[in-house]
Design a protein around this motif. Sequence first.
Motif, PDB file in Angstrom:
ATOM      1  N   SER A  61      27.882 -22.362 -34.521  1.00  0.00           N
ATOM      2  CA  SER A  61      28.416 -21.043 -34.876  1.00  0.00           C
ATOM      3  C   SER A  61      27.545 -19.927 -34.320  1.00  0.00           C
ATOM      4  N   SER A  62      26.235 -20.087 -34.430  1.00  0.00           N
ATOM      5  CA  SER A  62      25.317 -19.075 -33.907  1.00  0.00           C
ATOM      6  C   SER A  62      25.487 -18.888 -32.409  1.00  0.00           C
ATOM      7  N   ILE A  63      25.567 -20.003 -31.686  1.00  0.00           N
ATOM      8  CA  ILE A  63      25.709 -19.924 -30.231  1.00  0.00           C
ATOM      9  C   ILE A  63      27.091 -19.407 -29.860  1.00  0.00           C
ATOM     10  N   SER A  64      28.119 -19.879 -30.549  1.00  0.00           N
ATOM     11  CA  SER A  64      29.487 -19.440 -30.254  1.00  0.00           C
ATOM     12  C   SER A  64      29.644 -17.940 -30.453  1.00  0.00           C
ATOM     13  N   GLY A  65      28.920 -17.391 -31.416  1.00  0.00           N
ATOM     14  CA  GLY A  65      28.986 -15.959 -31.669  1.00  0.00           C
ATOM     15  C   GLY A  65      28.445 -15.115 -30.527  1.00  0.00           C
ATOM     16  N   LEU A  66      27.651 -15.726 -29.669  1.00  0.00           N
ATOM     17  CA  LEU A  66      27.088 -15.015 -28.517  1.00  0.00           C
ATOM     18  C   LEU A  66      28.017 -15.028 -27.303  1.00  0.00           C
ATOM     19  N   MET A  67      29.070 -15.862 -27.360  1.00  0.00           N
ATOM     20  CA  MET A  67      29.916 -16.084 -26.188  1.00  0.00           C
ATOM     21  C   MET A  67      31.366 -15.656 -26.404  1.00  0.00           C
ATOM     22  N   ARG A  68      31.951 -15.108 -25.363  1.00  0.00           N
ATOM     23  CA  ARG A  68      33.382 -14.822 -25.339  1.00  0.00           C
ATOM     24  C   ARG A  68      34.137 -16.036 -24.798  1.00  0.00           C
ATOM     25  N   SER A  69      33.543 -16.677 -23.801  1.00  0.00           N
ATOM     26  CA  SER A  69      34.170 -17.877 -23.242  1.00  0.00           C
ATOM     27  C   SER A  69      33.088 -18.798 -22.695  1.00  0.00           C
ATOM     28  N   ALA A  70      33.435 -20.077 -22.623  1.00  0.00           N
ATOM     29  CA  ALA A  70      32.506 -21.087 -22.133  1.00  0.00           C
ATOM     30  C   ALA A  70      33.253 -22.087 -21.279  1.00  0.00           C
ATOM     31  N   LYS A  71      32.647 -22.461 -20.172  1.00  0.00           N
ATOM     32  CA  LYS A  71      33.238 -23.464 -19.289  1.00  0.00           C
ATOM     33  C   LYS A  71      32.111 -24.262 -18.652  1.00  0.00           C
ATOM     34  N   PHE A  72      32.184 -25.588 -18.778  1.00  0.00           N
ATOM     35  CA  PHE A  72      31.236 -26.470 -18.100  1.00  0.00           C
ATOM     36  C   PHE A  72      31.883 -26.928 -16.805  1.00  0.00           C
ATOM     37  N   ILE A  73      31.301 -26.535 -15.681  1.00  0.00           N
ATOM     38  CA  ILE A  73      31.903 -26.863 -14.382  1.00  0.00           C
ATOM     39  C   ILE A  73      30.994 -27.820 -13.613  1.00  0.00           C
ATOM     40  N   ASP A  74      31.574 -28.433 -12.604  1.00  0.00           N
ATOM     41  CA  ASP A  74      30.851 -29.412 -11.774  1.00  0.00           C
ATOM     42  C   ASP A  74      30.202 -30.487 -12.639  1.00  0.00           C
ATOM     43  N   ARG A  75      30.972 -31.000 -13.578  1.00  0.00           N
ATOM     44  CA  ARG A  75      30.457 -32.021 -14.497  1.00  0.00           C
ATOM     45  C   ARG A  75      30.183 -33.323 -13.752  1.00  0.00           C
ATOM     46  N   ARG A  76      29.025 -33.879 -14.033  1.00  0.00           N
ATOM     47  CA  ARG A  76      28.694 -35.231 -13.576  1.00  0.00           C
ATOM     48  C   ARG A  76      28.255 -35.989 -14.815  1.00  0.00           C
ATOM     49  N   ILE A  77      29.015 -36.994 -15.186  1.00  0.00           N
ATOM     50  CA  ILE A  77      28.746 -37.755 -16.408  1.00  0.00           C
ATOM     51  C   ILE A  77      28.542 -39.216 -16.042  1.00  0.00           C
ATOM     52  N   THR A  78      27.444 -39.766 -16.526  1.00  0.00           N
ATOM     53  CA  THR A  78      27.168 -41.180 -16.306  1.00  0.00           C
ATOM     54  C   THR A  78      26.877 -41.842 -17.642  1.00  0.00           C
ATOM     55  N   SER A  79      27.121 -43.137 -17.681  1.00  0.00           N
ATOM     56  CA  SER A  79      26.870 -43.932 -18.871  1.00  0.00           C
ATOM     57  C   SER A  79      25.691 -44.856 -18.609  1.00  0.00           C
ATOM     58  N   SER A  80      24.889 -45.074 -19.635  1.00  0.00           N
ATOM     59  CA  SER A  80      23.771 -46.004 -19.517  1.00  0.00           C
ATOM     60  C   SER A  80      24.299 -47.434 -19.418  1.00  0.00           C
ATOM     61  N   ALA A  81      23.461 -48.308 -18.923  1.00  0.00           N
ATOM     62  CA  ALA A  81      23.855 -49.706 -18.738  1.00  0.00           C
ATOM     63  C   ALA A  81      24.240 -50.362 -20.061  1.00  0.00           C
ATOM     64  N   ASP A  82      23.607 -49.954 -21.166  1.00  0.00           N
ATOM     65  CA  ASP A  82      23.927 -50.557 -22.463  1.00  0.00           C
ATOM     66  C   ASP A  82      25.131 -49.887 -23.137  1.00  0.00           C
ATOM     67  N   GLU A  83      25.731 -48.904 -22.458  1.00  0.00           N
ATOM     68  CA  GLU A  83      26.940 -48.209 -22.924  1.00  0.00           C
ATOM     69  C   GLU A  83      26.734 -47.556 -24.298  1.00  0.00           C
ATOM     70  N   ALA A  84      25.521 -47.055 -24.527  1.00  0.00           N
ATOM     71  CA  ALA A  84      25.222 -46.372 -25.782  1.00  0.00           C
ATOM     72  C   ALA A  84      24.864 -44.901 -25.567  1.00  0.00           C
ATOM     73  N   THR A  85      24.694 -44.506 -24.311  1.00  0.00           N
ATOM     74  CA  THR A  85      24.237 -43.160 -23.984  1.00  0.00           C
ATOM     75  C   THR A  85      25.000 -42.625 -22.787  1.00  0.00           C
ATOM     76  N   THR A  86      25.337 -41.333 -22.846  1.00  0.00           N
ATOM     77  CA  THR A  86      25.879 -40.671 -21.659  1.00  0.00           C
ATOM     78  C   THR A  86      24.957 -39.526 -21.287  1.00  0.00           C
TER      79      THR A  86
END
Length: 145
Positions: A61-86
Motif C-alpha cells: 500500500s505504501s509503495i502503491s501510493g507513490l505510483m500512478r502506474s506500474a509496468k514491468f517490461i523486458d521480463r526475464r524469468i527463470t526457475s531454479s533446478a529444484d523448481e522452488a525458486t524463480t
Amino acid sequence: MRAAELVDQTNRFLDWLEVGDRAAIAGVLDDQVVWSAPMSAGGGPASAPARGRAAFGSRLSSISGLMRSAKFIDRRITSSADEATTFVQARGDFVTADGRPYQNVYVFRFDWRDGKIVSWEEYANPVTILRTFPDVYGHLLGSSG
C-alpha cells in the motif's frame, strides 16, 4: 509446481502487481510470507523485512501510493533446478503519483512452496529510488555502515 508453471505463476504475480489486484496477490501469498529489500543507500543495514500478509499488504500500500502506474517490461524469468525458486530480471516503467517517470531496474527472487510465495527478495538501484523519492527515502542516506 513444474518449472514452466512456476514461471507462468511468477508472470501472473507481476501482472497482478501492475494492475493492483490485491485479492489475486493475497491468494498467492503464504501466511508467513517475507518480503525483503536487502539494499542500503548509505551502506548500513537494510530496512526490516515485511513479515506476514498484513505487513506485506502495508508495504504494498505504501509503495502503491507513490505510483500512478506500474509496468514491468523486458521480463526475464527463470526457475531454479529444484523448481522452488524463480528469478526475475525486469525494467520498471512506472509513473509516480505526481506524473513523473520512474524507471528502475529490478532483480527479484521468489521462493515458492505449495504454489504460494514464501519469500520475495527485491533488488533495485537505490540511487534511482532516492532521486525520485527524496522526501520519502532521503533519510536512508544518513545511514552508514
